[in-house]
Design a protein around this motif. Structure first.
Motif, PDB file in Angstrom:
ATOM      1  N   LEU A  72      81.601  24.258  28.610  1.00 24.51           N
ATOM      2  CA  LEU A  72      80.368  24.551  27.878  1.00 24.51           C
ATOM      3  C   LEU A  72      79.412  23.365  27.819  1.00 24.51           C
ATOM      4  N   GLY A  73      79.935  22.140  27.839  1.00 24.86           N
ATOM      5  CA  GLY A  73      79.045  20.992  27.737  1.00 24.86           C
ATOM      6  C   GLY A  73      78.341  20.964  26.389  1.00 24.86           C
ATOM      7  N   LEU A  74      77.164  20.376  26.360  1.00 24.41           N
ATOM      8  CA  LEU A  74      76.430  20.216  25.106  1.00 24.41           C
ATOM      9  C   LEU A  74      75.687  21.471  24.678  1.00 24.41           C
ATOM     10  N   ALA A  75      75.250  22.284  25.636  1.00 23.10           N
ATOM     11  CA  ALA A  75      74.376  23.406  25.301  1.00 23.10           C
ATOM     12  C   ALA A  75      74.998  24.771  25.523  1.00 23.10           C
ATOM     13  N   GLY A  76      76.149  24.848  26.185  1.00 24.72           N
ATOM     14  CA  GLY A  76      76.721  26.138  26.523  1.00 24.72           C
ATOM     15  C   GLY A  76      77.230  26.896  25.309  1.00 24.72           C
ATOM     16  N   LYS A  77      77.133  28.225  25.401  1.00 22.77           N
ATOM     17  CA  LYS A  77      77.591  29.053  24.291  1.00 22.77           C
ATOM     18  C   LYS A  77      77.892  30.458  24.788  1.00 22.77           C
ATOM     19  N   PHE A  78      78.957  31.050  24.237  1.00 19.43           N
ATOM     20  CA  PHE A  78      79.288  32.435  24.494  1.00 19.43           C
ATOM     21  C   PHE A  78      78.738  33.317  23.380  1.00 19.43           C
ATOM     22  N   PHE A  79      78.335  34.518  23.776  1.00 14.69           N
ATOM     23  CA  PHE A  79      77.918  35.542  22.824  1.00 14.69           C
ATOM     24  C   PHE A  79      78.688  36.809  23.153  1.00 14.69           C
ATOM     25  N   THR A  80      79.151  37.528  22.146  1.00 20.10           N
ATOM     26  CA  THR A  80      79.904  38.756  22.367  1.00 20.10           C
ATOM     27  C   THR A  80      79.399  39.847  21.442  1.00 20.10           C
ATOM     28  N   GLY A  81      79.696  41.086  21.816  1.00 21.92           N
ATOM     29  CA  GLY A  81      79.337  42.218  20.979  1.00 21.92           C
ATOM     30  C   GLY A  81      80.135  43.435  21.375  1.00 21.92           C
ATOM     31  N   SER A  82      80.058  44.474  20.578  1.00 20.56           N
ATOM     32  CA  SER A  82      80.762  45.720  20.870  1.00 20.56           C
ATOM     33  C   SER A  82      79.842  46.681  21.595  1.00 20.56           C
ATOM     34  N   GLY A  83      80.436  47.663  22.268  1.00 22.46           N
ATOM     35  CA  GLY A  83      79.650  48.672  22.975  1.00 22.46           C
ATOM     36  C   GLY A  83      78.986  48.108  24.209  1.00 22.46           C
ATOM     37  N   LEU A  84      77.845  48.695  24.564  1.00 29.15           N
ATOM     38  CA  LEU A  84      77.103  48.260  25.734  1.00 29.15           C
ATOM     39  C   LEU A  84      76.233  47.061  25.409  1.00 29.15           C
ATOM     40  N   ALA A  85      76.156  46.132  26.327  1.00 25.83           N
ATOM     41  CA  ALA A  85      75.336  44.944  26.120  1.00 25.83           C
ATOM     42  C   ALA A  85      73.857  45.308  26.120  1.00 25.83           C
ATOM     43  N   PRO A  86      73.067  44.603  25.316  1.00 24.51           N
ATOM     44  CA  PRO A  86      71.619  44.838  25.330  1.00 24.51           C
ATOM     45  C   PRO A  86      71.001  44.309  26.615  1.00 24.51           C
ATOM     46  N   ALA A  87      69.763  44.655  26.847  1.00 26.36           N
ATOM     47  CA  ALA A  87      69.053  44.123  28.011  1.00 26.36           C
ATOM     48  C   ALA A  87      69.045  42.598  27.929  1.00 26.36           C
ATOM     49  N   PRO A  88      69.389  41.901  29.019  1.00 21.33           N
ATOM     50  CA  PRO A  88      69.464  40.436  28.953  1.00 21.33           C
ATOM     51  C   PRO A  88      68.091  39.813  28.737  1.00 21.33           C
ATOM     52  N   THR A  89      68.070  38.786  27.909  1.00 16.88           N
ATOM     53  CA  THR A  89      66.859  37.988  27.691  1.00 16.88           C
ATOM     54  C   THR A  89      67.234  36.523  27.842  1.00 16.88           C
ATOM     55  N   GLY A  90      66.345  35.754  28.424  1.00 19.15           N
ATOM     56  CA  GLY A  90      66.631  34.342  28.602  1.00 19.15           C
ATOM     57  C   GLY A  90      67.600  34.088  29.743  1.00 19.15           C
ATOM     58  N   ALA A  91      68.181  32.902  29.739  1.00 17.00           N
ATOM     59  CA  ALA A  91      69.003  32.437  30.855  1.00 17.00           C
ATOM     60  C   ALA A  91      70.467  32.794  30.642  1.00 17.00           C
ATOM     61  N   VAL A  92      70.832  34.034  30.938  1.00 18.19           N
ATOM     62  CA  VAL A  92      72.219  34.473  30.833  1.00 18.19           C
ATOM     63  C   VAL A  92      72.900  34.170  32.168  1.00 18.19           C
ATOM     64  N   ARG A  93      73.752  33.157  32.191  1.00 21.18           N
ATOM     65  CA  ARG A  93      74.412  32.747  33.431  1.00 21.18           C
ATOM     66  C   ARG A  93      75.441  33.785  33.881  1.00 21.18           C
ATOM     67  N   LEU A  94      76.189  34.316  32.888  1.00 22.10           N
ATOM     68  CA  LEU A  94      77.267  35.250  33.194  1.00 22.10           C
ATOM     69  C   LEU A  94      77.274  36.359  32.160  1.00 22.10           C
ATOM     70  N   ARG A  95      77.399  37.594  32.637  1.00 20.24           N
ATOM     71  CA  ARG A  95      77.581  38.745  31.739  1.00 20.24           C
ATOM     72  C   ARG A  95      78.808  39.513  32.200  1.00 20.24           C
ATOM     73  N   VAL A  96      79.687  39.819  31.246  1.00 19.69           N
ATOM     74  CA  VAL A  96      80.877  40.621  31.518  1.00 19.69           C
ATOM     75  C   VAL A  96      80.867  41.805  30.573  1.00 19.69           C
TER      76      VAL A  96
END
Length: 273
Positions: A72-96
Motif C-alpha cells: 500500500l505504501g503511503l497513499a494506498g487504500k482498499f475499499f470494500t462494500g456489499s452487492g454490486l460495486a458502484p460506478a468507479p470514480t477516480g484512480a481505481v487501480r484494481l476492482r474485484v
C-alpha cells in the motif's frame, strides 16, 4: 503507511469476502489492465501477509496459479462494500467483484503479479514478522546485536523486523524503557527476550480490533481520570504523536525528533540513554 497488523487484518477480510467464487477483475484506471485481464474469472484460493506486503493467490479458469502482490505504501487504500460495486470514480487501480461484494484498490505503491519465485525472493529479504508463526526473533536479534545503528532505527528496518512502523516502534520502546538512541549492539539479550513477545501481543490485539492500543490498564483514561485520546490513528498510546504533552507515567514532556526521515517520539525520563 499502514503497519503490519493492518495488512494481516486485510488478508483475513479479503479471504472472507472473495474466496471460493469466480471473480470479475478489472482496472478502471488502466494501470493494471494486463494483470487484471489475466485474473478476470479466476477464483481466490487464499491470502497471505508478511510485514507490510499482501498477497492474493488465484486459480484461473485454465488452472493457472497466479499471485497478486500489493504494497500500500503511503497513499494506498482498499475499499470494500456489499452487492454490486458502484460506478468507479477516480484512480481505481484494481476492482474485484464477487457474488457477495466488491473490493477497490486505490493508490498503492505496488500492485503486480508475482510468480512463486518472486514471492519467495521477497520474503527472503524481510525480517521476522511478529504476526507470523514462522517468525525467527533470534535472527532479528542477531542483526540488532551486531549493529551500531540506533535500535529505534533498526526496528523500522523491514529486513530486521517486518511490519513494525512508527507507532509500534515508539510504543514498544517506551513500554520497555529503552532509549531509541541506544545502539543495537548495546541492547541486552534479556531485554529483547521481553520486548519480542510483548510486541507479538500488541500486534495481535491490533489485528483483532483494528486499532493500536498500547497503554497498560493502570494508564487507561478511566483509570487516570483523563479524556480518551482523539486522533485519526485511534487507540490509546504512551508517546506516539504526543510531543509536548506530559508522559502518562512520569509527567515529563514527551519529545519528538527526526530519525531516518521519520518522526520519533519518546520520553527522556522513562527511556534514558
Amino acid at each position: 503507511m499502514p503497519e503490519g497488523h493492518t495488512i494481516h487484518r486485510l488478508a483475513r477480510e479479503h479471504r472472507r469476502l472473495l474466496r471460493g467464487v469466480p471473480l470479475a477483475v478489472s482496472s478502471p484506471q488502466g494501470r493494471f489492465a494486463a494483470g487484471a485481464a489475466r485474473l478476470d474469472g479466476a477464483t481466490l484460493t487464499g491470502t497471505d501477509a508478511y510485514g507490510k506486503h499482501l498477497y492474493h493467490r488465484y486459480r484461473t479458469t485454465g488452472g493457472e496459479l497466479l499471485r497478486l502482490h500489493v504494497h500500500l505504501g503511503l497513499a494506498g487504500k482498499f475499499f470494500t462494500g456489499s452487492g454490486l460495486a458502484p460506478a468507479p470514480t477516480g484512480a481505481v487501480r484494481l476492482r474485484v467483484q464477487a457474488s457477495a461484494g466488491w473490493l477497490d484498490l486505490r493508490g498503492p505503491n505496488a500492485c503486480e503479479l508475482h510468480t512463486p519465485a518472486d514471492q519467495k525472493a521477497l520474503y527472503a529479504r524481510l525480517g521476522a514478522d511478529p504476526l507470523r508463526p514462522d517468525a525467527d526473533p533470534d535472527a532479528a536479534y542477531r542483526r540488532i546485536s551486531r549493529s551500531r545503528v540506533p535500535v529505534g532505527q533498526l526496528l523500522m528496518d523491514q529486513s530486521v523486523v517486518a511490519g513494525v512502523g512508527n507507532i509500534y516502534r515508539a510504543e514498544i520502546l517506551f513500554r520497555h524503557g529503552i532509549s531509541p538512541y541506544r545502539p543495537g549492539h548495546d541492547l541486552p539479550a534479556d531485554a529483547w527476550a521481553r520486548l519480542w513477545p510483548d510486541l507479538v501481543t500488541l500486534m495481535r490485539a491490533g489485528v483483532r480490533t483494528g486499532r493500536i492500543d498500547t497503554v497498560r490498564p493502570e494508564h487507561e483514561p478511566r483509570a487516570m481520570g483523563r479524556p480518551p485520546r482523539v486522533d485519526a490513528h485511534g487507540g490509546e498510546v504512551y508517546v506516539y504523536r504526543r510531543a509536548g504533552q506530559p508522559c502518562h507515567v512520569c509527567r515529563s514532556e514527551v519529545r519528538v525528533a527526526e530519525m531516518a526521515a521519520r518522526n520519533l517520539f519518546w520520553c527522556p525520563t522513562c527511556q534514558p540513554c
